[in-house]
Design a protein around this motif. Sequence first.
Motif, mmCIF file in Angstrom:
data_model
loop_
_atom_site.group_PDB
_atom_site.id
_atom_site.type_symbol
_atom_site.label_atom_id
_atom_site.label_comp_id
_atom_site.label_asym_id
_atom_site.label_seq_id
_atom_site.Cartn_x
_atom_site.Cartn_y
_atom_site.Cartn_z
ATOM 1 N N ILE A 1 0.846 -1.185 0.000
ATOM 2 C CA ILE A 1 0.000 0.000 0.000
ATOM 3 C C ILE A 1 0.883 1.237 0.000
ATOM 4 O O ILE A 1 1.790 1.370 0.820
ATOM 5 N N GLY A 2 0.643 2.138 -0.934
ATOM 6 C CA GLY A 2 1.326 3.416 -0.892
ATOM 7 C C GLY A 2 2.555 3.511 -1.774
ATOM 8 O O GLY A 2 2.717 2.765 -2.738
ATOM 9 N N ASN A 3 3.436 4.441 -1.423
ATOM 10 C CA ASN A 3 4.599 4.802 -2.216
ATOM 11 C C ASN A 3 5.492 3.596 -2.473
ATOM 12 O O ASN A 3 5.967 2.963 -1.537
ATOM 13 N N ASN B 1 7.608 -23.907 -4.847
ATOM 14 C CA ASN B 1 6.525 -24.336 -5.736
ATOM 15 C C ASN B 1 5.292 -23.432 -5.711
ATOM 16 O O ASN B 1 4.377 -23.623 -6.521
ATOM 17 N N ILE B 2 5.239 -22.491 -4.788
ATOM 18 C CA ILE B 2 4.058 -21.630 -4.742
ATOM 19 C C ILE B 2 4.204 -20.470 -5.724
ATOM 20 O O ILE B 2 5.307 -20.040 -6.051
ATOM 21 N N GLU B 3 3.072 -20.002 -6.187
ATOM 22 C CA GLU B 3 3.062 -18.818 -7.054
ATOM 23 C C GLU B 3 2.994 -17.581 -6.171
ATOM 24 O O GLU B 3 2.149 -17.483 -5.271
ATOM 25 N N VAL B 4 3.899 -16.636 -6.421
ATOM 26 C CA VAL B 4 3.944 -15.404 -5.626
ATOM 27 C C VAL B 4 3.757 -14.220 -6.564
ATOM 28 O O VAL B 4 4.425 -14.114 -7.596
ATOM 29 N N ARG B 5 2.838 -13.351 -6.204
ATOM 30 C CA ARG B 5 2.547 -12.183 -7.043
ATOM 31 C C ARG B 5 2.575 -10.931 -6.184
ATOM 32 O O ARG B 5 2.118 -10.923 -5.039
ATOM 33 N N ILE B 6 3.121 -9.854 -6.727
ATOM 34 C CA ILE B 6 3.138 -8.553 -6.058
ATOM 35 C C ILE B 6 2.036 -7.676 -6.635
ATOM 36 O O ILE B 6 1.892 -7.572 -7.854
ATOM 37 N N VAL B 7 1.266 -7.059 -5.747
ATOM 38 C CA VAL B 7 0.261 -6.079 -6.156
ATOM 39 C C VAL B 7 0.569 -4.782 -5.421
ATOM 40 O O VAL B 7 0.677 -4.778 -4.190
ATOM 41 N N ARG B 8 0.737 -3.716 -6.167
ATOM 42 C CA ARG B 8 1.018 -2.411 -5.575
ATOM 43 C C ARG B 8 -0.223 -1.536 -5.728
ATOM 44 O O ARG B 8 -0.704 -1.337 -6.843
ATOM 45 N N ALA B 9 -0.732 -1.027 -4.613
ATOM 46 C CA ALA B 9 -1.954 -0.221 -4.624
ATOM 47 C C ALA B 9 -1.628 1.198 -4.188
ATOM 48 O O ALA B 9 -1.044 1.404 -3.116
ATOM 49 N N ALA B 10 -1.992 2.159 -5.012
ATOM 50 C CA ALA B 10 -1.758 3.563 -4.679
ATOM 51 C C ALA B 10 -2.760 4.035 -3.625
ATOM 52 O O ALA B 10 -3.910 3.585 -3.598
ATOM 53 N N VAL B 11 -2.295 4.928 -2.777
ATOM 54 C CA VAL B 11 -3.180 5.521 -1.779
ATOM 55 C C VAL B 11 -4.176 6.427 -2.493
ATOM 56 O O VAL B 11 -3.805 7.231 -3.357
ATOM 57 N N VAL B 12 -5.448 6.272 -2.160
ATOM 58 C CA VAL B 12 -6.508 7.077 -2.768
ATOM 59 C C VAL B 12 -7.006 8.084 -1.747
ATOM 60 O O VAL B 12 -7.371 7.720 -0.625
ATOM 61 N N GLU B 13 -7.032 9.346 -2.150
ATOM 62 C CA GLU B 13 -7.491 10.383 -1.225
ATOM 63 C C GLU B 13 -8.951 10.150 -0.848
ATOM 64 O O GLU B 13 -9.798 9.868 -1.701
ATOM 65 N N ASP C 1 -8.571 0.429 15.258
ATOM 66 C CA ASP C 1 -7.359 0.002 14.594
ATOM 67 C C ASP C 1 -7.678 -0.596 13.227
ATOM 68 O O ASP C 1 -8.674 -1.300 13.048
ATOM 69 N N THR C 2 -6.817 -0.330 12.245
ATOM 70 C CA THR C 2 -7.014 -0.861 10.894
ATOM 71 C C THR C 2 -7.183 -2.370 10.897
ATOM 72 O O THR C 2 -8.055 -2.921 10.225
ATOM 73 N N LYS D 1 -9.934 7.647 0.980
ATOM 74 C CA LYS D 1 -10.128 6.239 1.322
ATOM 75 C C LYS D 1 -9.007 5.822 2.263
ATOM 76 O O LYS D 1 -7.826 5.935 1.929
ATOM 77 N N ASP D 2 -9.350 5.368 3.460
ATOM 78 C CA ASP D 2 -8.315 5.013 4.410
ATOM 79 C C ASP D 2 -7.720 3.641 4.089
ATOM 80 O O ASP D 2 -8.175 2.927 3.200
ATOM 81 N N LYS D 3 -6.680 3.286 4.817
ATOM 82 C CA LYS D 3 -5.913 2.080 4.527
ATOM 83 C C LYS D 3 -6.778 0.824 4.606
ATOM 84 O O LYS D 3 -6.692 -0.061 3.742
ATOM 85 N N ALA D 4 -7.607 0.736 5.631
ATOM 86 C CA ALA D 4 -8.435 -0.465 5.803
ATOM 87 C C ALA D 4 -9.372 -0.663 4.610
ATOM 88 O O ALA D 4 -9.513 -1.771 4.085
ATOM 89 N N MET D 5 -10.002 0.411 4.167
ATOM 90 C CA MET D 5 -10.924 0.309 3.041
ATOM 91 C C MET D 5 -10.183 -0.019 1.748
ATOM 92 O O MET D 5 -10.696 -0.732 0.884
ATOM 93 N N LEU D 6 -8.959 0.504 1.607
ATOM 94 C CA LEU D 6 -8.164 0.205 0.425
ATOM 95 C C LEU D 6 -7.787 -1.277 0.378
ATOM 96 O O LEU D 6 -7.872 -1.923 -0.670
ATOM 97 N N ILE D 7 -7.403 -1.827 1.518
ATOM 98 C CA ILE D 7 -7.078 -3.258 1.591
ATOM 99 C C ILE D 7 -8.313 -4.096 1.279
ATOM 100 O O ILE D 7 -8.251 -5.076 0.528
#
Length: 206
Positions: A51-53, A107-119, A168-169, A121-127
């Motif tokens: 989440i974020g930068n 053997n597991i598939e690992v993927r990175i997802v990068r989510a920009a902070v949206v003005e 708390d988030t 919308k707080d962190k919990a809602m973004l997740i």
Amino acid sequence: MARLGLGREAGDAAARKVMVVAEGTRESTTALQYALSHAILEQDELILLQIGNPSPWRNAFSTFLKRPMIGEEGGGGGAGGGGGGAGEGEVDFIEEMKRSCKVAQPNIEVRIVRAAVVEGKDKAMLILSQAMSLGIDVIIIGQRRSLSTMLGYKRGGGGNVRGTRMIDTVEFLIENSPCTCVAVQRKGQAGYLLNTKTHKNFWLLA
């Protein structure tokens, strides 16, 4: 109960999407270590959500890089062991997380997802929105024991979004996620303290 309903049984062949909220913190490292050792099966997909930068984090993640992950030999040195400008202390921590995941469970598939902070919308809602759009089955997030979580602040205003700032988030995610959300704290070297919607302060040996 020992698996908190995560479906980690030997004969459970259903593939799941397991999301770890990845930040440059010890709590995030703990969540990832728990996921690799207790929650992930070979057929599952592991998604690291940042989440974020996306710029590199400084020394907050250095303990993770210096400590071998599950499945790594101590002599090999962590991802940051001696490489790349000792004086700088900057790494792209989420890429190092992914690398360590592949070492621990090749053997597991690992993927990175990068989510920009949206003005607005707080962190919990973004997740939550990311979890729903990706079809996540399990969210795993590190939890820091703060005064608010110990006192158990309740959300005000009839459950509206603004009221989430009163809680708390992690607690908000546990209570409102459509899928299972597991909050993880490390308890010394002995194990983990886990919290879900149905299990509170559940002790699990490492």
